[in-house]
Design an enzyme around this catalytic site. Structure first.
Site, PDB file in Angstrom:
ATOM      1  NE  ARG A  43       2.342  -3.513  -7.623  1.00  0.00           N
ATOM      2  CZ  ARG A  43       1.483  -2.510  -7.482  1.00  0.00           C
ATOM      3  NH1 ARG A  43       0.689  -2.148  -8.468  1.00  0.00           N
ATOM      4  NH2 ARG A  43       1.438  -1.820  -6.362  1.00  0.00           N
ATOM      5  CG  HIS A  72      -1.014  -5.622  -4.726  1.00  0.00           C
ATOM      6  ND1 HIS A  72       0.295  -5.894  -4.404  1.00  0.00           N
ATOM      7  CD2 HIS A  72      -1.775  -6.468  -3.964  1.00  0.00           C
ATOM      8  CE1 HIS A  72       0.334  -6.860  -3.487  1.00  0.00           C
ATOM      9  NE2 HIS A  72      -0.909  -7.217  -3.213  1.00  0.00           N
ATOM     10  CE1 TYR A 126      -0.486   1.828  -6.040  1.00  0.00           C
ATOM     11  CE2 TYR A 126      -2.775   1.373  -5.469  1.00  0.00           C
ATOM     12  CZ  TYR A 126      -1.564   0.963  -5.996  1.00  0.00           C
ATOM     13  OH  TYR A 126      -1.428  -0.316  -6.490  1.00  0.00           O
TER      14      TYR A 126
HETATM   15  C1  LIG Z   1       2.726 -10.598   7.140  1.00  0.00           C
HETATM   16  C2  LIG Z   1       1.843  -9.932   6.131  1.00  0.00           C
HETATM   17  N1  LIG Z   1       1.392  -8.682   6.349  1.00  0.00           N
HETATM   18  C3  LIG Z   1       0.584  -8.076   5.443  1.00  0.00           C
HETATM   19  C4  LIG Z   1       0.207  -8.749   4.298  1.00  0.00           C
HETATM   20  C5  LIG Z   1      -0.711  -8.062   3.291  1.00  0.00           C
HETATM   21  N2  LIG Z   1       0.027  -7.764   2.051  1.00  0.00           N
HETATM   22  C6  LIG Z   1      -0.044  -8.576   0.979  1.00  0.00           C
HETATM   23  S1  LIG Z   1       0.904  -8.061  -0.281  1.00  0.00           S
HETATM   24  C7  LIG Z   1       1.438  -6.704   0.583  1.00  0.00           C
HETATM   25  C8  LIG Z   1       2.401  -5.733  -0.030  1.00  0.00           C
HETATM   26  C9  LIG Z   1       3.764  -6.320  -0.222  1.00  0.00           C
HETATM   27  O1  LIG Z   1       4.560  -5.458  -0.974  1.00  0.00           O
HETATM   28  P1  LIG Z   1       6.000  -5.841  -1.470  1.00  0.00           P
HETATM   29  O2  LIG Z   1       6.721  -6.608  -0.415  1.00  0.00           O
HETATM   30  O3  LIG Z   1       6.634  -4.628  -1.984  1.00  0.00           O
HETATM   31  O4  LIG Z   1       5.740  -6.890  -2.663  1.00  0.00           O
HETATM   32  P2  LIG Z   1       4.986  -6.662  -4.065  1.00  0.00           P
HETATM   33  O5  LIG Z   1       3.548  -7.020  -3.828  1.00  0.00           O
HETATM   34  O6  LIG Z   1       5.177  -5.265  -4.479  1.00  0.00           O
HETATM   35  O7  LIG Z   1       5.616  -7.649  -4.995  1.00  0.00           O
HETATM   36  C10 LIG Z   1       0.836  -6.672   1.851  1.00  0.00           C
HETATM   37  C11 LIG Z   1       1.053  -5.608   2.845  1.00  0.00           C
HETATM   38  C12 LIG Z   1       0.688 -10.071   4.117  1.00  0.00           C
HETATM   39  N3  LIG Z   1       0.408 -10.786   3.033  1.00  0.00           N
HETATM   40  N4  LIG Z   1       1.512 -10.637   5.041  1.00  0.00           N
END
Ligand SMILES: Cc1ncc(C[n+]2csc(CCOP(=O)(O)OP(=O)(O)O)c2C)c(N)n1
Ligand SMILES: [Mg+2]
Length: 388
Positions: A280, A284, A293
């Site tokens: 990415r 985020h 980070y």
């Molecule tokens: C069940 C749940 N726990 C925590 C979150 C908070 N949260 C939103 S995005 C994220 C990170 C997800 O990372 P990844 O799966 O690697 O996807 P990316 O954002 O990198 O595409 C988190 C922890 C959430 N949306 N849903």
């Protein structure tokens, strides 16, 4: 002559090897190295019989939609700065994954996206204003999921994995050959729903492709704090699901690997897991400061592996893309962004009562009561406005 136990023990190494049963896990394991058909400079690598190169017309269309997708992404990020979008999770750098995934499935298949997949949805042909409705905060979902066979973008991590398994099982049960493709982030593979979804799909041989975009971070959590597995693709073997790793910044390889994974699922062989190694490039979301980070040198190293540059270099070298075609596609992308800007500047008209629609097929008595309360409050407020 009968064979004594001693005779078996004295058997030659060749005989002993032949007696060893084949390892049933072996065919499920991914190649140790991610599949790659173009090197990072766009030079083709030796052809592979297991992953034939997609037809050139498909690659040109992949390039066109990646250019449009990147322009859409830049425009959406700009709209957050103008206050027109509440939040936007960019997928810049992940164009090969986002676009190849929707090209690998049919319009009649189902796609299960997360909040990260806006680019994939516009590549699927959904109106960009409808795609951004959720992120503008106007409504839960701006498009009709059944019409475009695309589930609403999921914010609760990994819940789409069980939805995809259920839908795929239901379609197969009714004799249709629909495939469900579920997008997942690296972080989401640690969630229970990922494991429950893939296990259900495996047991019932549901035609699902689980497509993990490993972009190295879950917000600020790096992959090294997410898993101790050799790669996320290895998570398939425990569920009896075959898997593959692919270079997620090699658009040709991503399309080839996903095409085969979709064919595997459609042929009735059950789910398939693909892990794409990508990055990415942006924070985020626009609300995040990634410099807290990860360091700039890491980002720069990935900038050199830009999937769009890689595909353009390859198509030009093959003589199937020239300056005129590149300029024409860039012009299409500008017009697309200008139209999106103009329509996003219009004030949306949202009926507050629509909040109660589509929660359940049949509204519960509580919802009916709450809807009536809101309706009465709105009517009273509008009477007050009329008197003022
Ligand atoms: C069940 C749940 N726990 C925590 C979150 C908070 N949260 C939103 S995005 C994220 C990170 C997800 O990372 P990844 O799966 O690697 O996807 P990316 O954002 O990198 O595409 C988190 C922890 C959430 N949306 N849903
Ligand atoms: Mg991630």
């Amino acid at each position: 002559m009968t064979t004594t136990p001693q005779a078996v023990r004295r058997a030659s190494p060749r005989t002993r090897r032949a007696a060893t049963p084949p390892d049933p896990a072996r065919p499920l394991l991914p190649d140790a190295e991610p599949v790659r058909l173009l090197d990072p400079t766009g030079t083709p690598l030796p052809a592979r019989t297991d992953y034939p190169e997609p037809p050139v017309e498909a690659l040109r269309e992949l390039y066109r939609r990646m250019v449009l997708g990147r322009r859409f992404d830049t425009q959406a990020t700009a709209l957050t700065k103008q206050g027109r979008l509440a939040v936007y999770p960019s997928s810049r750098g992940q164009e090969a994954c986002q676009v190849a995934a929707v090209l690998a499935v049919r319009d009649t298949d189902w796609v299960f996206p997360t909040y990260r997949e806006s680019m994939a949805l516009v590549a699927r042909g959904i109106d960009p204003v409808e795609v951004l409705t959720l992120l503008r905060g106007d409504w839960h979902c701006g498009y009709d999921p059944t019409e475009v066979r695309t589930a609403p973008q999921c914010t609760p991590l990994a819940t789409q994995c069980v939805h995809a398994a259920g839908l795929a099982h239901g379609e197969a049960y009714q004799g249709r050959d629909t495939v469900a493709l579920a997008f997942i982030g690296d972080g989401a593979t640690s969630e229970g729903d990922f494991h429950e979804g893939i296990n259900f799909a495996a047991v019932f041989k549901a035609p699902v492709v689980y497509f993990v975009q490993n972009n190295r971070y879950a917000i600020s959590v790096p992959l090294s704090r997410q898993t101790a597995a050799p790669s996320l693709a290895y998570k398939g073997v425990g569920y009896g699901v075959p898997s593959e790793q692919v270079d997620g910044n090699d658009p040709v390889a991503v399309l080839a690997v996903l095409t085969r994974a979709v064919a595997h699922a459609r042929a009735g062989n059950g789910p398939f897991l693909v892990e794409a190694h990508t990055y990415r490039m942006e924070p985020h979301t626009n609300a995040d400061d990634a410099s807290r980070y990860r360091d700039g040198a890491e980002v720069d190293a990935w900038r050199d592996r830009d999937p769009l540059v890689r595909l353009e270099t390859y198509l030009r070298a093959r003589g199937v893309l020239d300056d005129a075609a590149v300029a024409e596609i860039a012009e299409q992308a500008e017009a697309y962004a200008a139209d999106l800007r103009a329509r996003m500047n219009e004030q949306p008209s949202v009926d507050p009562l629509s909040l109660f629609d589509h929660v359940y097929a049949e509204p519960t008595p509580q919802l009916v009561e709450q809807r009536e309360q809101v309706r009465a409050e709105l009517a009273a407020a509008s009477d007050e406005d009329g008197k003022a």
